[in-house]
Design a protein around this motif. Structure first.
Motif, PDB file in Angstrom:
ATOM      1  N   THR A   1      -5.119   3.150   0.675  1.00 47.70           N
ATOM      2  CA  THR A   1      -5.182   3.247  -1.040  1.00 47.70           C
ATOM      3  C   THR A   1      -5.712   5.033  -1.314  1.00 47.70           C
ATOM      4  O   THR A   1      -6.631   5.366  -0.071  1.00 47.70           O
ATOM      5  CB  THR A   1      -6.346   2.542  -1.318  1.00 47.70           C
ATOM      6  OG1 THR A   1      -7.125   2.491  -0.931  1.00 47.70           O
ATOM      7  CG2 THR A   1      -5.453   1.081  -1.210  1.00 47.70           C
TER       8      THR A   1
ATOM      9  N   GLU B   1      -1.953   9.975  -5.409  1.00 46.42           N
ATOM     10  CA  GLU B   1      -0.948   9.567  -2.650  1.00 46.42           C
ATOM     11  C   GLU B   1      -0.273  10.915  -2.882  1.00 46.42           C
ATOM     12  O   GLU B   1      -0.186  10.706  -1.992  1.00 46.42           O
ATOM     13  CB  GLU B   1       0.549   8.941  -4.173  1.00 46.42           C
ATOM     14  CG  GLU B   1       1.268   8.710  -2.703  1.00 46.42           C
ATOM     15  CD  GLU B   1       1.993   7.538  -3.064  1.00 46.42           C
ATOM     16  OE1 GLU B   1       2.752   7.810  -1.951  1.00 46.42           O
ATOM     17  OE2 GLU B   1       2.781   6.826  -3.997  1.00 46.42           O
TER      18      GLU B   1
ATOM     19  N   SER C   1       0.579  -1.262  -0.066  1.00 51.32           N
ATOM     20  CA  SER C   1       0.373  -0.304   0.250  1.00 51.32           C
ATOM     21  C   SER C   1       0.765   1.539  -0.712  1.00 51.32           C
ATOM     22  O   SER C   1       1.443   1.304  -0.201  1.00 51.32           O
ATOM     23  CB  SER C   1      -1.073  -0.181   1.344  1.00 51.32           C
ATOM     24  OG  SER C   1      -0.230   0.675   2.705  1.00 51.32           O
ATOM     25  N   ILE C   2       0.652   2.495  -0.233  1.00 53.85           N
ATOM     26  CA  ILE C   2       0.874   3.343   0.002  1.00 53.85           C
ATOM     27  C   ILE C   2       1.637   3.642   1.169  1.00 53.85           C
ATOM     28  O   ILE C   2       1.267   3.878   2.370  1.00 53.85           O
ATOM     29  CB  ILE C   2       0.044   4.434  -0.080  1.00 53.85           C
ATOM     30  CG1 ILE C   2      -0.808   4.385  -1.993  1.00 53.85           C
ATOM     31  CG2 ILE C   2       0.701   6.434  -0.227  1.00 53.85           C
ATOM     32  CD1 ILE C   2      -1.782   5.812  -2.640  1.00 53.85           C
ATOM     33  N   LYS C   3       2.758   4.374   1.053  1.00 56.17           N
ATOM     34  CA  LYS C   3       3.693   4.414   2.342  1.00 56.17           C
ATOM     35  C   LYS C   3       3.413   6.006   2.666  1.00 56.17           C
ATOM     36  O   LYS C   3       4.126   6.953   2.127  1.00 56.17           O
ATOM     37  CB  LYS C   3       5.631   3.933   2.326  1.00 56.17           C
ATOM     38  CG  LYS C   3       5.305   3.014   2.249  1.00 56.17           C
ATOM     39  CD  LYS C   3       4.643   1.655   3.650  1.00 56.17           C
ATOM     40  CE  LYS C   3       4.348   0.406   3.326  1.00 56.17           C
ATOM     41  NZ  LYS C   3       3.611  -0.271   3.921  1.00 56.17           N
ATOM     42  N   THR C   4       3.502   6.711   4.006  1.00 54.77           N
ATOM     43  CA  THR C   4       2.843   7.416   4.783  1.00 54.77           C
ATOM     44  C   THR C   4       4.357   8.610   5.027  1.00 54.77           C
ATOM     45  O   THR C   4       4.847   9.906   5.171  1.00 54.77           O
ATOM     46  CB  THR C   4       2.466   7.940   5.793  1.00 54.77           C
ATOM     47  OG1 THR C   4       2.567   7.188   6.903  1.00 54.77           O
ATOM     48  CG2 THR C   4       0.781   7.405   5.535  1.00 54.77           C
TER      49      THR C   4
ATOM     50  N   ASP D   1       2.589   2.993   9.543  1.00 52.54           N
ATOM     51  CA  ASP D   1       2.747   2.531   7.455  1.00 52.54           C
ATOM     52  C   ASP D   1       2.512   0.574   8.234  1.00 52.54           C
ATOM     53  O   ASP D   1       2.278  -0.021   7.601  1.00 52.54           O
ATOM     54  CB  ASP D   1       3.785   2.442   6.839  1.00 52.54           C
ATOM     55  CG  ASP D   1       3.481   3.960   6.495  1.00 52.54           C
ATOM     56  OD1 ASP D   1       2.616   3.862   6.175  1.00 52.54           O
ATOM     57  OD2 ASP D   1       4.991   4.200   6.243  1.00 52.54           O
TER      58      ASP D   1
END
Length: 104
Positions: free
Chosen positions: A39, A43, A24-27, A33
């Motif tokens: 998602t 982004e 998934s997208i990492k912050t 995370d």
């Protein structure tokens, strides 16, 4: 579901991590995370929405397993997982999550 009094430039979904999840997208906020998948539609815009203050607030409310979907039109869908039932503690959790996204 809650309708916030604002619109967002993209949508996002936050849900708990499990062993079978895809990337998934990492912050960049390691605690978030490791605990959640993220998602979204865009982004860059989501990382602006989920600033460090909001990420910390979400982590502080992660005493329940939950999923959140924030739509561009300001609809916020929230679900607590695990059969906690509906009680005053859960009601306060919903209010607190709404407040996380209501602010900016």
């Amino acid at each position: 579901m809650c309708k916030l009094d604002q619109k967002f430039n993209t949508w996002l979904t936050i849900y708990p991590c499990n062993a079978l999840d895809k990337q998934s997208i990492k912050t960049g906020y390691e605690t978030f995370d490791k605990k959640f998948n993220l998602t979204c539609g865009d982004e860059k815009l989501v990382l602006e929405i989920l600033d460090s203050n909001r990420l910390k607030q979400i982590i502080a409310l992660s005493n329940h397993k939950f999923s959140i979907n924030l739509n561009e039109d300001g609809r916020l869908y929230m679900a607590i997982h695990g059969g906690h039932g509906f009680n005053s503690e859960n009601l306060q959790w919903f209010v607190n999550i709404i407040d996380v996204f209501r602010g900016k």
